[in-house]
Design a protein around this motif. Structure first.
Motif, PDB file in Angstrom:
ATOM      1  N   PRO A 342      30.744 -14.642 -21.768  1.00  0.00           N
ATOM      2  CA  PRO A 342      29.681 -13.744 -22.247  1.00  0.00           C
ATOM      3  C   PRO A 342      30.272 -12.650 -23.134  1.00  0.00           C
ATOM      4  O   PRO A 342      31.314 -12.065 -22.814  1.00  0.00           O
ATOM      5  CB  PRO A 342      29.095 -13.169 -20.954  1.00  0.00           C
ATOM      6  CG  PRO A 342      29.427 -14.173 -19.905  1.00  0.00           C
ATOM      7  CD  PRO A 342      30.758 -14.734 -20.291  1.00  0.00           C
ATOM      8  N   LYS A 343      29.622 -12.376 -24.224  1.00  0.00           N
ATOM      9  CA  LYS A 343      30.157 -11.429 -25.198  1.00  0.00           C
ATOM     10  C   LYS A 343      29.438 -10.091 -25.022  1.00  0.00           C
ATOM     11  O   LYS A 343      28.252  -9.950 -25.340  1.00  0.00           O
ATOM     12  CB  LYS A 343      29.953 -11.972 -26.612  1.00  0.00           C
ATOM     13  CG  LYS A 343      30.769 -11.266 -27.676  1.00  0.00           C
ATOM     14  CD  LYS A 343      30.734 -12.047 -28.979  1.00  0.00           C
ATOM     15  CE  LYS A 343      31.616 -11.379 -30.037  1.00  0.00           C
ATOM     16  NZ  LYS A 343      31.600 -12.131 -31.308  1.00  0.00           N
ATOM     17  N   GLN A 344      30.168  -9.097 -24.498  1.00  0.00           N
ATOM     18  CA  GLN A 344      29.580  -7.783 -24.238  1.00  0.00           C
ATOM     19  C   GLN A 344      29.678  -6.849 -25.439  1.00  0.00           C
ATOM     20  O   GLN A 344      28.981  -5.853 -25.519  1.00  0.00           O
ATOM     21  CB  GLN A 344      30.285  -7.150 -23.022  1.00  0.00           C
ATOM     22  CG  GLN A 344      30.297  -8.022 -21.779  1.00  0.00           C
ATOM     23  CD  GLN A 344      28.911  -8.294 -21.230  1.00  0.00           C
ATOM     24  OE1 GLN A 344      27.977  -7.520 -21.483  1.00  0.00           O
ATOM     25  NE2 GLN A 344      28.751  -9.388 -20.498  1.00  0.00           N
ATOM     26  N   SER A 345      30.605  -7.160 -26.354  1.00  0.00           N
ATOM     27  CA  SER A 345      30.787  -6.318 -27.545  1.00  0.00           C
ATOM     28  C   SER A 345      31.185  -7.219 -28.706  1.00  0.00           C
ATOM     29  O   SER A 345      31.040  -8.439 -28.637  1.00  0.00           O
ATOM     30  CB  SER A 345      31.861  -5.252 -27.280  1.00  0.00           C
ATOM     31  OG  SER A 345      33.096  -5.875 -26.978  1.00  0.00           O
ATOM     32  N   SER A 349      36.407 -11.075 -24.358  1.00  0.00           N
ATOM     33  CA  SER A 349      37.538 -10.922 -23.436  1.00  0.00           C
ATOM     34  C   SER A 349      37.934 -12.302 -22.915  1.00  0.00           C
ATOM     35  O   SER A 349      37.409 -12.779 -21.899  1.00  0.00           O
ATOM     36  CB  SER A 349      37.141 -10.005 -22.268  1.00  0.00           C
ATOM     37  OG  SER A 349      38.199  -9.886 -21.350  1.00  0.00           O
ATOM     38  N   THR A 375      21.619 -14.614 -23.343  1.00  0.00           N
ATOM     39  CA  THR A 375      22.965 -14.041 -23.315  1.00  0.00           C
ATOM     40  C   THR A 375      23.767 -14.530 -24.516  1.00  0.00           C
ATOM     41  O   THR A 375      23.710 -15.708 -24.870  1.00  0.00           O
ATOM     42  CB  THR A 375      23.700 -14.447 -22.017  1.00  0.00           C
ATOM     43  OG1 THR A 375      22.935 -14.027 -20.887  1.00  0.00           O
ATOM     44  CG2 THR A 375      25.088 -13.820 -21.944  1.00  0.00           C
ATOM     45  N   ASP A 376      24.521 -13.603 -25.113  1.00  0.00           N
ATOM     46  CA  ASP A 376      25.444 -13.964 -26.190  1.00  0.00           C
ATOM     47  C   ASP A 376      26.714 -14.557 -25.587  1.00  0.00           C
ATOM     48  O   ASP A 376      27.327 -13.952 -24.684  1.00  0.00           O
ATOM     49  CB  ASP A 376      25.800 -12.745 -27.033  1.00  0.00           C
ATOM     50  CG  ASP A 376      24.651 -12.318 -27.949  1.00  0.00           C
ATOM     51  OD1 ASP A 376      23.942 -13.210 -28.458  1.00  0.00           O
ATOM     52  OD2 ASP A 376      24.460 -11.097 -28.133  1.00  0.00           O
ATOM     53  N   TYR A 377      27.143 -15.719 -26.101  1.00  0.00           N
ATOM     54  CA  TYR A 377      28.376 -16.358 -25.636  1.00  0.00           C
ATOM     55  C   TYR A 377      29.328 -16.537 -26.807  1.00  0.00           C
ATOM     56  O   TYR A 377      28.909 -16.952 -27.907  1.00  0.00           O
ATOM     57  CB  TYR A 377      28.092 -17.728 -25.018  1.00  0.00           C
ATOM     58  CG  TYR A 377      27.617 -17.659 -23.588  1.00  0.00           C
ATOM     59  CD1 TYR A 377      28.519 -17.631 -22.524  1.00  0.00           C
ATOM     60  CD2 TYR A 377      26.262 -17.617 -23.295  1.00  0.00           C
ATOM     61  CE1 TYR A 377      28.082 -17.571 -21.212  1.00  0.00           C
ATOM     62  CE2 TYR A 377      25.804 -17.554 -21.986  1.00  0.00           C
ATOM     63  CZ  TYR A 377      26.723 -17.530 -20.955  1.00  0.00           C
ATOM     64  OH  TYR A 377      26.296 -17.463 -19.649  1.00  0.00           O
ATOM     65  N   THR A 397      29.846 -17.553 -32.025  1.00  0.00           N
ATOM     66  CA  THR A 397      28.936 -16.864 -31.115  1.00  0.00           C
ATOM     67  C   THR A 397      27.551 -17.481 -31.202  1.00  0.00           C
ATOM     68  O   THR A 397      27.077 -17.798 -32.300  1.00  0.00           O
ATOM     69  CB  THR A 397      28.842 -15.364 -31.441  1.00  0.00           C
ATOM     70  OG1 THR A 397      30.144 -14.780 -31.354  1.00  0.00           O
ATOM     71  CG2 THR A 397      27.907 -14.653 -30.464  1.00  0.00           C
ATOM     72  N   ARG A 399      23.546 -17.346 -28.930  1.00  0.00           N
ATOM     73  CA  ARG A 399      22.762 -16.709 -27.876  1.00  0.00           C
ATOM     74  C   ARG A 399      21.841 -17.750 -27.226  1.00  0.00           C
ATOM     75  O   ARG A 399      21.151 -18.504 -27.925  1.00  0.00           O
ATOM     76  CB  ARG A 399      21.922 -15.553 -28.444  1.00  0.00           C
ATOM     77  CG  ARG A 399      21.220 -14.715 -27.365  1.00  0.00           C
ATOM     78  CD  ARG A 399      20.522 -13.508 -27.975  1.00  0.00           C
ATOM     79  NE  ARG A 399      19.987 -12.622 -26.949  1.00  0.00           N
ATOM     80  CZ  ARG A 399      20.682 -11.678 -26.323  1.00  0.00           C
ATOM     81  NH1 ARG A 399      21.975 -11.502 -26.641  1.00  0.00           N
ATOM     82  NH2 ARG A 399      20.117 -10.907 -25.406  1.00  0.00           N
TER      83      ARG A 399
END
Length: 436
Positions: A342-345, A349, A375-377, A397, A399
């Motif tokens: 999951p991409k938080q920014s 990570s 959710t963005d992945y 990326t 979503r």
């Protein structure tokens, strides 16, 4: 005082025998340490006497076995702590009109089966005759049946059932496992079954096994990491050693050894090409040593996928097209590892990333399942061949879709339509009645 549950019989009715016992069972079964009260009643208060199995009178008014007077109607025989030596026939007697009457019951003391002296683990060497011991003790004497792998064991060329055991002829590794010694006790009014599990270990020298997903031929590349693993069954469990060029391999900054009960893994960080070659895995126990050669060959690290694209998302999945790189004479591509997080920014990570491994499919389309909705992945892909994994492809990326709730507007419209239909039906009925 009398024990709980004693029933006082009415014995002064005409036609009844002059003496009776409560409870009236001719045989009473108890276990050591239990208690019981048996009451002897007579008509018109005649004197009663209880006798032991040896014919002597029970005269004690207190103690482990004693008698108690019951409202001038008779005497109760009280056992406060039954023991094995108490079993036998107990008799109550009385005299009416110079005639003696007697009533008796037999006390049976049942000792439940115990396996106190039976070893839980029993061993034998391969090829020997083995006698499994099962010391089942109890009263009545238990009869024994044996089970192995959930099935009864019968007398045949392989097994012979003995009084206190089971003889197994010329044991093999397949005779290892858990055996059940089942003890059956049958008394007059009850029966009991008790079982004892015995683990049988057949001692033998190590034997190597072939496990799915592991090969004796392993590829690696300089700067890569590779694992060599050997599996061996043995009893007692084996000790492992690794050798290369007739020298024992020892742990260092680039070498780690991970031993388990029946396997050993040699992890190598391939710093240079001298680490390629033949490695010998030795499995050792007191009954012998077995060796196996694993070959580490130099291969190429695969290139990243030629193409990763056509990403399509649902609420819980992402589908993508993956095109393998061209290999030529190099090791063929056998699959892919898809990493996702999951991409938080703006930056993913990757230390927290999960992955899914896929084998090469002819359709080139692969699907990640079990994702979170809305959710963005971040996603990237590695190629895989026999030597290891490639560098990761460029990060992409996508979503996942949001799950949509049922429309309230549609539900309201449907209700409105139903209500209109009912109103029209009512108006029609009224019009017909007015016409009539």
């Amino acid at each position: 005082m009398l024990g709980e549950g004693v029933v006082q019989a009415q014995t002064d009715q005409p036609g009844r025998p002059p003496i009776s016992l409560v409870p009236s069972h001719s045989v009473i079964e108890r276990q050591p340490g239990q208690a019981i009260v048996v009451t002897c009643y007579t008509d018109q208060g005649h004197r009663t006497i209880w006798m032991y199995p040896d014919g002597k009178d029970v005269t004690s008014a207190k103690g482990r076995i004693h008698v108690e007077l019951v409202q001038q109607k008779g005497h109760s025989l009280v056992f406060e702590d039954i023991r094995m030596k108490d079993k036998g026939n107990y008799t109550c007697k009385t005299t009416v009109d110079n005639k003696e009457y007697k009533k008796s019951f037999r006390l049976t003391v049942i000792v439940p089966t115990s396996f106190n002296e039976t070893p839980e683990v029993q061993e034998s060497e391969l090829g020997q005759n083995m006698t499994l011991r099962c010391y089942a003790q109890g009263d009545p004497k238990p009869s024994i049946m044996w089970h192995f792998n959930g099935k009864p064991v019968d007398d045949n060329d392989k097994y012979k059932i003995l009084d206190n055991g089971l003889l197994i002829h010329k044991v093999t590794v397949e005779d290892s496992g858990v055996y059940e010694c089942r003890a059956y006790q049958i008394a007059t009014s009850t029966s009991m079954i008790k079982e004892f599990k015995i683990t049988v270990r057949i001692q033998h020298k190590p034997t190597f096994q072939t496990k799915e997903g592991f090969s004796d031929l392993v590829y690696g590349y300089v700067s890569g990491v590779v694992n060599l693993t050997c599996h061996a069954t043995a009893e007692p469990k084996p000790k492992f050693e690794w050798l290369k060029d007739n020298k024992q391999v020892v742990e260092s900054d680039s070498i780690a050894i991970f031993d388990e009960d029946h396997s050993s893994t040699l992890e190598l960080v391939l710093n240079n090409d001298t680490m390629f070659g033949d490695y010998v895995c030795k499995a050792i126990n007191k009954l012998g040593t077995t060796e196996k050669v694993l070959v580490l060959k130099e291969g190429n690290r695969p290139d990243p996928p030629m193409e990763v694209g056509d990403l399509q998302a649902t609420a819980d999945s992402v589908q993508m097209k993956i095109v393998p790189p061209e290999t030529g004479v190099q090791l063929p591509i056998t699959g892919f590892r898809v990493q996702y997080v999951p991409k938080q920014s703006d930056t993913a990570s990757w230390e927290e990333a999960k992955f899914a491994d896929f084998n090469v499919e002819s359709g080139e389309v692969y699907s990640l399942q079990g994702l979170n909705q809305d959710t963005d992945y971040a996603i990237r892909v590695q190629s895989r061949n026999a030597a290891g994994y490639s560098m990761a492809s460029k990060e992409m990326t996508i979503r996942t879709e949001k799950i949509q709730a049922h429309s309230v507007t549609n539900s309201s419209a449907m209700m409105s339509s139903i209500q209109s239909s009912i109103l029209m039906l009512v108006m029609s009925i009224i019009s017909v009645r007015q016409f009539l």
